[in-house]
Design a protein around this motif. Structure first.
Motif, PDB file in Angstrom:
ATOM      1  N   ASP A   1      -9.346  15.044  50.366  1.00 27.02           N
ATOM      2  CA  ASP A   1      -9.051  13.447  49.373  1.00 27.02           C
ATOM      3  C   ASP A   1      -7.963  13.164  49.817  1.00 27.02           C
ATOM      4  O   ASP A   1      -6.806  13.765  49.451  1.00 27.02           O
ATOM      5  N   LEU A   2      -7.759  11.915  50.452  1.00 27.10           N
ATOM      6  CA  LEU A   2      -6.532  11.292  50.890  1.00 27.10           C
ATOM      7  C   LEU A   2      -6.561   9.839  49.982  1.00 27.10           C
ATOM      8  O   LEU A   2      -5.676   8.901  50.445  1.00 27.10           O
ATOM      9  N   THR A   3      -7.093   9.778  48.926  1.00 33.02           N
ATOM     10  CA  THR A   3      -7.355   8.496  48.360  1.00 33.02           C
ATOM     11  C   THR A   3      -5.639   8.036  47.930  1.00 33.02           C
ATOM     12  O   THR A   3      -5.240   6.791  48.022  1.00 33.02           O
TER      13      THR A   3
ATOM     14  N   ALA B   1     -10.949   7.817  49.237  1.00 33.73           N
ATOM     15  CA  ALA B   1     -10.567   7.980  50.604  1.00 33.73           C
ATOM     16  C   ALA B   1     -10.837   9.503  51.020  1.00 33.73           C
ATOM     17  O   ALA B   1      -9.799  10.208  50.778  1.00 33.73           O
ATOM     18  N   ILE B   2     -11.901   9.820  51.997  1.00 40.35           N
ATOM     19  CA  ILE B   2     -12.126  11.015  51.996  1.00 40.35           C
ATOM     20  C   ILE B   2     -11.881  11.396  53.585  1.00 40.35           C
ATOM     21  O   ILE B   2     -12.998  10.730  54.193  1.00 40.35           O
TER      22      ILE B   2
ATOM     23  N   ALA C   1      -3.577  19.279  55.129  1.00 44.18           N
ATOM     24  CA  ALA C   1      -3.623  18.179  55.496  1.00 44.18           C
ATOM     25  C   ALA C   1      -2.165  17.530  55.100  1.00 44.18           C
ATOM     26  O   ALA C   1      -1.813  17.579  53.939  1.00 44.18           O
ATOM     27  N   HIS C   2      -1.575  16.973  56.115  1.00 48.16           N
ATOM     28  CA  HIS C   2      -0.224  16.325  55.810  1.00 48.16           C
ATOM     29  C   HIS C   2      -0.117  15.132  56.720  1.00 48.16           C
ATOM     30  O   HIS C   2      -0.985  14.830  57.701  1.00 48.16           O
ATOM     31  N   ASN C   3       0.675  14.212  55.989  1.00 52.74           N
ATOM     32  CA  ASN C   3       0.943  12.800  56.514  1.00 52.74           C
ATOM     33  C   ASN C   3       1.742  12.813  57.650  1.00 52.74           C
ATOM     34  O   ASN C   3       2.777  13.544  57.637  1.00 52.74           O
ATOM     35  N   VAL C   4       1.459  12.020  58.807  1.00 52.39           N
ATOM     36  CA  VAL C   4       2.616  11.859  59.882  1.00 52.39           C
ATOM     37  C   VAL C   4       2.905  10.495  59.850  1.00 52.39           C
ATOM     38  O   VAL C   4       1.910   9.517  60.099  1.00 52.39           O
TER      39      VAL C   4
ATOM     40  N   ALA D   1      -3.666  17.560  50.577  1.00 50.84           N
ATOM     41  CA  ALA D   1      -4.993  18.550  50.231  1.00 50.84           C
ATOM     42  C   ALA D   1      -5.184  19.742  51.128  1.00 50.84           C
ATOM     43  O   ALA D   1      -4.660  19.764  52.259  1.00 50.84           O
ATOM     44  N   THR D   2      -5.745  20.751  50.490  1.00 53.13           N
ATOM     45  CA  THR D   2      -6.019  21.856  51.078  1.00 53.13           C
ATOM     46  C   THR D   2      -7.566  22.220  51.228  1.00 53.13           C
ATOM     47  O   THR D   2      -8.105  21.975  49.870  1.00 53.13           O
ATOM     48  N   VAL D   3      -8.094  22.786  52.028  1.00 53.51           N
ATOM     49  CA  VAL D   3      -9.601  23.088  52.158  1.00 53.51           C
ATOM     50  C   VAL D   3      -9.828  24.309  52.747  1.00 53.51           C
ATOM     51  O   VAL D   3      -9.148  24.606  53.777  1.00 53.51           O
TER      52      VAL D   3
END
Length: 330
Positions: free
Chosen positions: A187-189, A125-126, A145-148, A172-174
């Motif tokens: 990458d949110l797999t 899951a990208i 990227a953080h989950n809410v 993840a950090t880009v």
């Protein structure tokens, strides 16, 4: 699995050594049997050119079998603090990220996706978002990227004052490091698989800059004319092809620095010795150029008359002799 390096196929894993700054082009042929290319772990296009970095870098091409599903966001928006904290920007064609001590210069991005049709057995899951830096004042900005968990917010009402809180864990950090628009990937797999295993049908991701800066990251929103955000889902078996690039220190370690490589017109050579002799040999072994240089300073060697191709440069000085492959691209 196979990858290509400078147009030639190789079986992964592959490790190569190059001169710092040397341009190399890597690619991921697809399909390969039942496997389809998904992405490079570091982001970028399926075929991409990079300059050999100072430190060793690993590039990983991800492949998948089975179904690939591309989801568009059902809502996205950025929020601002300070004087704009009560304003909504949900209809904007851009999403803005900036971390700054001034609330007026603080921006965060929110994206929401419907994941109800995805099974819990996802293998990839990208999150893909197209963006750029608005200037190079800070040349590289890390975007987290953080989950809410609160997904009830609406695109046309979210503001800096009513935004939902994000989880502190970084998914993840880009690094965003170009002023030219391109897709970046998170990458949110693990997150998506975990949410679906508990029956959760939507996900919100907050993107926020990890370092304070005076410049912004500008992303395309779902209202943009093209290159909109995507959540790319894949199921089935996964495979990876790994490529490692290493900097060649052999010339520098002998007190000699040669650059750029590939080279056009002018080759820069610097030695730590008083004098040195440069000898250029073509692919057939024929001596095509010889030149004496003085050391301690950068010498510019004119090679604009040499034909394109691979040459062997032999450098002789009082510390010994070393050779280097030089690619001429006049």
């Amino acid at each position: 699995m196979q990858i290509t390096l400078d147009g030639q196929p190789f079986t992964a894993p592959l490790t190569v050594t190059s001169v710092e700054g040397m341009l190399r082009t890597i690619g991921a042929p697809s399909p390969q049997g039942n496997y389809t290319f998904i992405n490079w772990s570091q982001g970028g296009t399926q075929s991409q050119t990079f300059a050999t970095p100072v430190n060793d870098v690993t590039y990983t091409a991800n492949f998948i079998t089975g179904t690939i599903l591309t989801l568009d966001p059902i809502a996205d928006a950025y929020v601002n603090g300070g004087k704009n904290a009560n304003n909504n920007f949900g209809s904007a064609i851009s999403l803005i990220d900036q971390t700054n001590s001034s609330p007026n210069k603080s921006y965060e991005t929110f994206l929401k996706f419907d994941i109800s049709t995805i099974s819990a057995s996802v293998s990839s899951a990208i999150l893909r978002v197209n963006g750029r830096l608005n200037n190079t004042q800070t040349p590289s900005i890390a975007v987290e990227a953080h989950n809410v968990t609160n997904t009830s917010w609406l695109e046309n009402t979210i503001t800096g004052n009513n935004k939902p809180a994000a989880q502190p864990a970084i998914l993840a950090t880009v690094n965003i490091n170009s002023t030219t628009n391109q897709y970046y990937q998170w990458d949110l797999t693990s997150l998506i698989a975990g949410l679906r295993s508990t029956g959760i049908s939507s996900v919100t991701i907050k993107l926020i800059n990890g370092n304070s800066s005076n410049n912004q990251v500008i992303f395309n929103s779902k209202e943009a004319a093209s290159n909109r955000p995507q959540l790319v889902i894949a199921d089935g078996a996964a495979a990876r092809a790994t490529f490692i690039t290493k900097k060649d220190n052999s010339v520098i370690e002998m007190g000699v620095n040669v650059y750029p490589n590939p080279v056009k017109d002018i080759l820069n050579v610097r030695t730590n010795s008083k004098t040195a002799t440069l000898k250029f040999y073509d692919a057939s072994g024929r001596l095509v150029k010889q030149q004496q240089i003085t050391g301690k300073t950068i010498q510019q060697i004119n090679i604009d008359y040499l034909k394109n191709g691979l040459y062997l440069l032999k450098i002789e000085n009082e510390t010994g002799t070393t050779t280097k492959k030089i690619v001429v691209q006049n």
